[in-house]
Design an enzyme around this catalytic site. Sequence first.
Site, PDB file in Angstrom:
ATOM      1  N   SER A 144     -20.765  -6.039  52.269  1.00 34.33           N
ATOM      2  CA  SER A 144     -20.966  -7.488  52.351  1.00 34.33           C
ATOM      3  C   SER A 144     -20.540  -8.107  51.023  1.00 34.33           C
ATOM      4  CB  SER A 144     -22.451  -7.796  52.599  1.00 34.33           C
ATOM      5  OG  SER A 144     -22.689  -9.179  52.449  1.00 34.33           O
ATOM      6  N   TYR A 158     -31.052  -6.486  50.273  1.00 39.53           N
ATOM      7  CA  TYR A 158     -29.863  -6.311  51.123  1.00 39.53           C
ATOM      8  C   TYR A 158     -28.600  -6.233  50.266  1.00 39.53           C
ATOM      9  CZ  TYR A 158     -26.168  -7.762  54.418  1.00 39.53           C
ATOM     10  OH  TYR A 158     -25.014  -7.858  55.155  1.00 39.53           O
TER      11      TYR A 158
HETATM   12  P1  NAP Z   1     -26.092  -8.128  64.123  1.00 39.05           P
HETATM   13  O1  NAP Z   1     -25.436  -9.153  64.991  1.00 39.05           O
HETATM   14  O2  NAP Z   1     -27.509  -8.337  63.691  1.00 39.05           O
HETATM   15  O3  NAP Z   1     -25.965  -6.709  64.868  1.00 39.05           O
HETATM   16  C1  NAP Z   1     -26.543  -5.580  64.279  1.00 39.05           C
HETATM   17  C2  NAP Z   1     -26.267  -4.373  65.137  1.00 39.05           C
HETATM   18  O4  NAP Z   1     -26.815  -3.243  64.458  1.00 39.05           O
HETATM   19  C3  NAP Z   1     -26.910  -4.440  66.501  1.00 39.05           C
HETATM   20  O5  NAP Z   1     -26.049  -3.825  67.431  1.00 39.05           O
HETATM   21  C4  NAP Z   1     -28.186  -3.594  66.328  1.00 39.05           C
HETATM   22  O6  NAP Z   1     -28.572  -2.945  67.514  1.00 39.05           O
HETATM   23  C5  NAP Z   1     -27.695  -2.564  65.341  1.00 39.05           C
HETATM   24  N1  NAP Z   1     -28.748  -1.940  64.562  1.00 39.05           N
HETATM   25  C6  NAP Z   1     -29.690  -2.537  63.795  1.00 39.05           C
HETATM   26  N2  NAP Z   1     -30.459  -1.604  63.211  1.00 39.05           N
HETATM   27  C7  NAP Z   1     -30.000  -0.408  63.628  1.00 39.05           C
HETATM   28  C8  NAP Z   1     -30.384   0.925  63.393  1.00 39.05           C
HETATM   29  N3  NAP Z   1     -31.421   1.222  62.602  1.00 39.05           N
HETATM   30  N4  NAP Z   1     -29.685   1.908  63.990  1.00 39.05           N
HETATM   31  C9  NAP Z   1     -28.642   1.631  64.809  1.00 39.05           C
HETATM   32  N5  NAP Z   1     -28.226   0.378  65.072  1.00 39.05           N
HETATM   33  C10 NAP Z   1     -28.910  -0.625  64.488  1.00 39.05           C
HETATM   34  O7  NAP Z   1     -25.266  -7.870  62.782  1.00 39.05           O
HETATM   35  P2  NAP Z   1     -23.767  -8.247  62.342  1.00 39.05           P
HETATM   36  O8  NAP Z   1     -23.810  -9.574  61.696  1.00 39.05           O
HETATM   37  O9  NAP Z   1     -22.798  -7.951  63.409  1.00 39.05           O
HETATM   38  O10 NAP Z   1     -23.603  -7.200  61.141  1.00 39.05           O
HETATM   39  C11 NAP Z   1     -22.888  -5.992  61.254  1.00 39.05           C
HETATM   40  C12 NAP Z   1     -22.677  -5.471  59.849  1.00 39.05           C
HETATM   41  O11 NAP Z   1     -21.974  -6.460  59.093  1.00 39.05           O
HETATM   42  C13 NAP Z   1     -23.970  -5.176  59.081  1.00 39.05           C
HETATM   43  O12 NAP Z   1     -23.811  -4.028  58.293  1.00 39.05           O
HETATM   44  C14 NAP Z   1     -24.116  -6.401  58.194  1.00 39.05           C
HETATM   45  O13 NAP Z   1     -24.858  -6.120  57.032  1.00 39.05           O
HETATM   46  C15 NAP Z   1     -22.664  -6.701  57.886  1.00 39.05           C
HETATM   47  N6  NAP Z   1     -22.420  -8.078  57.446  1.00 39.05           N
HETATM   48  C16 NAP Z   1     -22.659  -9.130  58.274  1.00 39.05           C
HETATM   49  C17 NAP Z   1     -22.425 -10.406  57.798  1.00 39.05           C
HETATM   50  C18 NAP Z   1     -22.666 -11.641  58.634  1.00 39.05           C
HETATM   51  O14 NAP Z   1     -22.621 -12.755  58.087  1.00 39.05           O
HETATM   52  N7  NAP Z   1     -22.888 -11.509  59.925  1.00 39.05           N
HETATM   53  C19 NAP Z   1     -21.971 -10.605  56.494  1.00 39.05           C
HETATM   54  C20 NAP Z   1     -21.747  -9.493  55.692  1.00 39.05           C
HETATM   55  C21 NAP Z   1     -21.972  -8.242  56.173  1.00 39.05           C
HETATM   56  P3  NAP Z   1     -29.805  -3.457  68.441  1.00 39.05           P
HETATM   57  O15 NAP Z   1     -29.542  -4.939  68.671  1.00 39.05           O
HETATM   58  O16 NAP Z   1     -29.699  -2.638  69.667  1.00 39.05           O
HETATM   59  O17 NAP Z   1     -31.043  -3.226  67.639  1.00 39.05           O
END
Ligand code: NAP
Length: 250
Positions: A144, A158
């Site tokens: 991130s 985080y």
């Molecule tokens: P999201 O919409 O909250 O989705 C998270 C996913 O991770 C869901 O499929 C969830 O599954 C799964 N998950 C959560 N805890 C888990 C665990 N312990 N074991 C296995 N699966 C787990 O998140 P996102 O925004 O797509 O983020 C994806 C990645 O991008 C993350 O690493 C996040 O830190 C990074 N990121 C996101 C952003 C942003 O602005 N969105 C920015 C920078 C980095 P369930 O729903 O089934 O629990």
Amino acid sequence: MARPITLITGASRGIGAATARLLARQGHDLALNYRHDGAAAEVLAEELRSLGARALCVAADVGEPAQVEVLFARIDAELGRLSGLVNNAGVVAPAAPVAEMAPERIERVLRINVLGSFLCAQQAVRRMSRARGGAGGAIVNVSSRAAQLGAPGVYVDYAASKGAIDSFTLGLAKEVIGEGIRVNGVRPGIIATDIHASGGMAGAPLAAALAAVPSGRIGKPEEVAEAIAWLLSPAASYTVGAMLDVAGGR
Ligand code: NAP
């Protein structure tokens, strides 16, 4: 040519699901890991199958070593030899200053984001490494921009977990490139997914952060997926240990 077999952790929604859709269109078979939302993962899997991909849904908490072992054993048995891993699963907790963070909260964020990525990469390397009889492969870690911005007052835990992912990416990349495994990472900025509502930066902190994005808009999961897919692909054959910012200039 054999189809690549790629595991995406946290694939039931958001960046993971967008990456699965793009990789399926590019000819990958996919293992879709999730923690809770099996129904969403199955709907996505059906969509990928309609694109001609094989898709296997596996529930596992990536921060639990025994569950990660089962996840990879199921891929071995039901899909075949893994060639790609996207370490995407990640969590944030509600906005709080460091002085008010409970130890359990910090431990959970580090366990899922950092330990989870290590555990999945370990299993992947054991299968991909040419030194261990594998055929090589590629790993992309999802970090991130927070790793470099620190997220003060919101979620320094985080940010620190993603800082660890940056170091992990660099170290592992140098460790295993000689075994035919390329490791790289992406640093998304503010992307439109449910992560913001599930903790961290909902409401005012999100609006304030958005005001500092030079592109003037929030990013789409599909825009991060493009970077991940490129880093996984042979087109990135000389890209090793790189972190690609996908953050609208933030
Ligand atoms: P999201 O919409 O909250 O989705 C998270 C996913 O991770 C869901 O499929 C969830 O599954 C799964 N998950 C959560 N805890 C888990 C665990 N312990 N074991 C296995 N699966 C787990 O998140 P996102 O925004 O797509 O983020 C994806 C990645 O991008 C993350 O690493 C996040 O830190 C990074 N990121 C996101 C952003 C942003 O602005 N969105 C920015 C920078 C980095 P369930 O729903 O089934 O629990």
